[in-house]
Design a protein around this motif. Structure first.
Motif, PDB file in Angstrom:
ATOM      1  N   GLN A 101       0.833  -1.210   0.000  1.00  0.00           N
ATOM      2  CA  GLN A 101       0.000   0.000   0.000  1.00  0.00           C
ATOM      3  C   GLN A 101       0.872   1.266   0.000  1.00  0.00           C
ATOM      4  N   ILE A 102       1.855   1.262  -0.917  1.00  0.00           N
ATOM      5  CA  ILE A 102       2.786   2.388  -1.037  1.00  0.00           C
ATOM      6  C   ILE A 102       2.269   3.368  -2.082  1.00  0.00           C
ATOM      7  N   ARG A 162      20.792  -1.812 -21.268  1.00  0.00           N
ATOM      8  CA  ARG A 162      19.974  -1.660 -22.471  1.00  0.00           C
ATOM      9  C   ARG A 162      18.864  -2.710 -22.518  1.00  0.00           C
ATOM     10  N   LEU A 163      19.242  -3.961 -22.550  1.00  0.00           N
ATOM     11  CA  LEU A 163      18.258  -5.031 -22.727  1.00  0.00           C
ATOM     12  C   LEU A 163      17.616  -5.440 -21.393  1.00  0.00           C
ATOM     13  N   THR A 164      18.434  -5.845 -20.443  1.00  0.00           N
ATOM     14  CA  THR A 164      17.922  -6.237 -19.120  1.00  0.00           C
ATOM     15  C   THR A 164      18.128  -5.058 -18.173  1.00  0.00           C
ATOM     16  N   THR A 165      17.139  -4.201 -18.105  1.00  0.00           N
ATOM     17  CA  THR A 165      17.293  -2.899 -17.454  1.00  0.00           C
ATOM     18  C   THR A 165      17.164  -2.951 -15.939  1.00  0.00           C
ATOM     19  N   THR A 166      16.457  -3.956 -15.391  1.00  0.00           N
ATOM     20  CA  THR A 166      16.154  -4.016 -13.962  1.00  0.00           C
ATOM     21  C   THR A 166      15.668  -2.644 -13.485  1.00  0.00           C
ATOM     22  N   PHE A 167      14.721  -2.086 -14.208  1.00  0.00           N
ATOM     23  CA  PHE A 167      14.251  -0.718 -13.999  1.00  0.00           C
ATOM     24  C   PHE A 167      13.353  -0.629 -12.763  1.00  0.00           C
ATOM     25  N   CYS A 168      13.519   0.430 -11.994  1.00  0.00           N
ATOM     26  CA  CYS A 168      12.717   0.728 -10.788  1.00  0.00           C
ATOM     27  C   CYS A 168      13.174  -0.102  -9.582  1.00  0.00           C
ATOM     28  N   ARG A 169      12.690   0.308  -8.443  1.00  0.00           N
ATOM     29  CA  ARG A 169      12.820  -0.422  -7.186  1.00  0.00           C
ATOM     30  C   ARG A 169      11.498  -0.277  -6.440  1.00  0.00           C
ATOM     31  N   VAL A 170      11.260  -1.160  -5.503  1.00  0.00           N
ATOM     32  CA  VAL A 170      10.054  -1.034  -4.697  1.00  0.00           C
ATOM     33  C   VAL A 170      10.104   0.305  -3.966  1.00  0.00           C
ATOM     34  N   GLY A 171       9.134   1.168  -4.230  1.00  0.00           N
ATOM     35  CA  GLY A 171       9.097   2.483  -3.592  1.00  0.00           C
ATOM     36  C   GLY A 171       9.574   3.618  -4.467  1.00  0.00           C
ATOM     37  N   ALA A 299       9.791   7.166  -2.668  1.00  0.00           N
ATOM     38  CA  ALA A 299       8.987   7.496  -1.491  1.00  0.00           C
ATOM     39  C   ALA A 299       9.883   7.623  -0.269  1.00  0.00           C
ATOM     40  N   ASP A 300       9.464   8.434   0.682  1.00  0.00           N
ATOM     41  CA  ASP A 300      10.231   8.627   1.918  1.00  0.00           C
ATOM     42  C   ASP A 300       9.886   7.503   2.899  1.00  0.00           C
ATOM     43  N   MET A 301      10.406   6.329   2.613  1.00  0.00           N
ATOM     44  CA  MET A 301      10.108   5.144   3.418  1.00  0.00           C
ATOM     45  C   MET A 301      11.401   4.351   3.605  1.00  0.00           C
ATOM     46  N   PRO A 302      12.210   4.712   4.581  1.00  0.00           N
ATOM     47  CA  PRO A 302      13.530   4.085   4.745  1.00  0.00           C
ATOM     48  C   PRO A 302      13.481   2.588   5.043  1.00  0.00           C
ATOM     49  N   GLU A 318      20.894   5.726   8.803  1.00  0.00           N
ATOM     50  CA  GLU A 318      20.882   5.214   7.437  1.00  0.00           C
ATOM     51  C   GLU A 318      21.635   3.888   7.328  1.00  0.00           C
ATOM     52  N   LEU A 319      22.717   3.761   8.092  1.00  0.00           N
ATOM     53  CA  LEU A 319      23.489   2.520   8.095  1.00  0.00           C
ATOM     54  C   LEU A 319      22.641   1.363   8.613  1.00  0.00           C
ATOM     55  N   ILE A 320      21.863   1.614   9.647  1.00  0.00           N
ATOM     56  CA  ILE A 320      20.993   0.569  10.218  1.00  0.00           C
ATOM     57  C   ILE A 320      19.920   0.149   9.203  1.00  0.00           C
ATOM     58  N   TYR A 321      19.272   1.138   8.563  1.00  0.00           N
ATOM     59  CA  TYR A 321      18.245   0.813   7.567  1.00  0.00           C
ATOM     60  C   TYR A 321      18.845   0.018   6.400  1.00  0.00           C
ATOM     61  N   HIS A 322      20.044   0.429   5.984  1.00  0.00           N
ATOM     62  CA  HIS A 322      20.728  -0.273   4.895  1.00  0.00           C
ATOM     63  C   HIS A 322      20.981  -1.725   5.282  1.00  0.00           C
ATOM     64  N   PHE A 323      21.479  -1.931   6.478  1.00  0.00           N
ATOM     65  CA  PHE A 323      21.787  -3.282   6.962  1.00  0.00           C
ATOM     66  C   PHE A 323      20.519  -4.129   7.032  1.00  0.00           C
ATOM     67  N   LYS A 324      19.451  -3.585   7.599  1.00  0.00           N
ATOM     68  CA  LYS A 324      18.220  -4.346   7.775  1.00  0.00           C
ATOM     69  C   LYS A 324      17.585  -4.711   6.426  1.00  0.00           C
ATOM     70  N   LEU A 325      17.627  -3.781   5.470  1.00  0.00           N
ATOM     71  CA  LEU A 325      17.041  -4.077   4.156  1.00  0.00           C
ATOM     72  C   LEU A 325      17.836  -5.138   3.403  1.00  0.00           C
ATOM     73  N   ILE A 326      19.171  -5.061   3.518  1.00  0.00           N
ATOM     74  CA  ILE A 326      20.004  -6.038   2.816  1.00  0.00           C
ATOM     75  C   ILE A 326      19.901  -7.419   3.475  1.00  0.00           C
ATOM     76  N   MET A 327      19.912  -7.460   4.792  1.00  0.00           N
ATOM     77  CA  MET A 327      19.932  -8.739   5.497  1.00  0.00           C
ATOM     78  C   MET A 327      18.544  -9.345   5.665  1.00  0.00           C
ATOM     79  N   HIS A 328      17.550  -8.515   5.969  1.00  0.00           N
ATOM     80  CA  HIS A 328      16.215  -9.025   6.297  1.00  0.00           C
ATOM     81  C   HIS A 328      15.187  -8.778   5.201  1.00  0.00           C
ATOM     82  N   GLY A 329      15.512  -7.892   4.268  1.00  0.00           N
ATOM     83  CA  GLY A 329      14.615  -7.643   3.149  1.00  0.00           C
ATOM     84  C   GLY A 329      13.372  -6.851   3.527  1.00  0.00           C
TER      85      GLY A 329
END
Length: 404
Positions: A101-102, A162-171, A299-302, A318-329
């Motif tokens: 619901q973003i 070019r071909l495999t763009t992996t365009f966008c991210r969640v948010g 979006a402003d959703m760290p 920011e370091l904590i959010y980075h760690f949690k997103l990479i490790m816990h998704g």
């Protein structure tokens, strides 16, 4: 690449009438691109029966979805319809954002729509251009290829690929648009409009092309619906159904465009529908690029979107959010979700079951090619062998999504 043995085919187990011949149209055939096999029973040049075989490019994307995180699965969507990858990327991202619901900034939606419609144009250029090649007319595809390359240049500047763009991210977007983005898009529109009309005169209005495609490989509206058709192939059969109009997402309810509709679902009408869709896509892009808003590219959703790397080096939060997103998704609420978008070939839907973990519990892809390709044997029965190539090419079967 092997051809499947006789026990895989019901046609190969039947006793042929005298004078009939059983042939393989593919996978080792230029018009099947090495990935589609059709066993065809012929009486002279006339097709009596046919059987289609898929699975030559199956890569277990749906199963991989159970192991990848929601952002990682983007690399799989790249490799489904590899002719217009951003449309797949955006479809998946919208599905995940619906689960969470973003609401993303308007700028993000504008850029996604611009890239989507340019990708639709690229896809239709390939479909109609390759149709000409398969029928012996090479120059038409070359005429539009330069303009398709211009779109690829924008994608490369925007995404780094070019071909495999992996365009966008969640948010949001992976990164902000580059400074010349608006100028480049306007240049593409200016060049493509006359080029499309020249292509129409050069190939589509050609007497030989019309004789080879008019009334060939047609399907009724009722049969198209029964088979699960969507996209240009459905509209060519006379059904004015387009998710962008009938179940709008992003800002498609705020832009003006028309839905082209054919009559008999033939090769010619599929071609004409795609030609008009290219014009309408440019019409949409022009409205969006002239009103592109300023603002953030995510979006402003760290807890959803990775923080800027420069801030990660300097700020503990920011370091904590980075760690949690990479490790816990990203943790998506439990439930079952479905999101459909109007991709170049029709309804591209993602059905996702979440157990609240960083990876989906189940992913199923509603890929448009899978549904309309099953009708191919029915479309070619009674036609000439030469017509089977035109019919297959006009359907725009992309095996990457067919077998995903």
């Amino acid at each position: 690449m092997y051809e499947k043995t006789a026990e895989h085919f019901s046609l190969k187990q039947k006793k042929l009438p005298e004078g009939h011949l059983l042939v393989n149209l593919g996978p080792s055939h230029p018009s099947t691109h090495g990935i589609l096999q059709n066993v065809i029973q012929l009486d002279g040049e006339r097709v009596v029966d046919a059987e289609s075989v898929i699975g030559y490019v199956h890569r277990s994307f749906e199963k991989l979805g159970e192991r990848y995180t929601y952002n990682q699965f983007l690399v799989c969507t790249d490799r489904m319809n590899y002719v217009s990858t951003p449309l797949n990327n955006i479809g998946w991202i919208l599905a995940v954002e619906k689960m969470l619901q973003i609401e993303v900034p308007d700028k993000v939606t504008y850029v996604r729509m611009i890239v989507s419609e340019l990708s639709r144009v690229m896809d239709h250029i390939i479909c109609n251009g390759i149709l000409g090649v398969d029928l012996g007319a090479f120059s038409g595809m070359l005429h539009l290829f330069h303009h398709r390359e211009n779109i690829y240049q924008v994608l490369e500047k925007l995404t780094g690929a070019r071909l495999t763009t992996t365009f966008c991210r969640v948010g949001g977007l992976e990164k902000d648009i580059y400074p010349e983005f608006e100028k480049d898009v306007k240049t593409i529109i200016k060049g493509l409009r006359p080029a499309i009309e020249e292509f129409q005169s050069l190939l589509v209005n050609n007497r030989i092309f019309m004789d080879r495609t008019e009334g060939v490989g047609g399907i009724s509206a009722e049969d198209a619906i029964s088979y699960g058709y969507s996209g240009p192939n459905l509209r060519a059969a006379g059904v004015p159904w387009d998710i962008r109009k009938d179940d709008p997402y992003m800002f498609y309810d705020k832009v003006d465009f028309d839905i082209p509709v054919g009559e008999d679902g033939s090769v010619l009408h599929r071609t004409l529908v795609r030609m008009e869709e290219m014009r309408q896509s440019l019409r949409i892009v022009e409205q969006l690029i002239n009103g592109l808003p300023a603002g953030a590219h995510h979006a402003d959703m760290p807890h959803i979107y990775l923080p800027d790397k420069s801030k990660v080096y300097k700020n503990m939060e920011e370091l904590i959010y980075h760690f949690k997103l990479i490790m816990h998704g990203i943790k998506v609420p439990k439930g079952e979700y479905y999101m459909a978008t109007e991709a170049a070939n029709g309804e591209l839907g993602f059905y996702i079951v979440s157990e609240g973990e960083k990876s989906p519990w189940r992913v199923h892809v509603r890929r448009p090619c899978f549904w309309f390709y099953q009708s191919f044997p029915e479309l070619v029965k009674g036609s000439l062998l030469a017509d089977t190539v035109a019919t297959m090419s006009s359907m725009n079967v992309i095996a990457g999504e067919l077998d995903c």
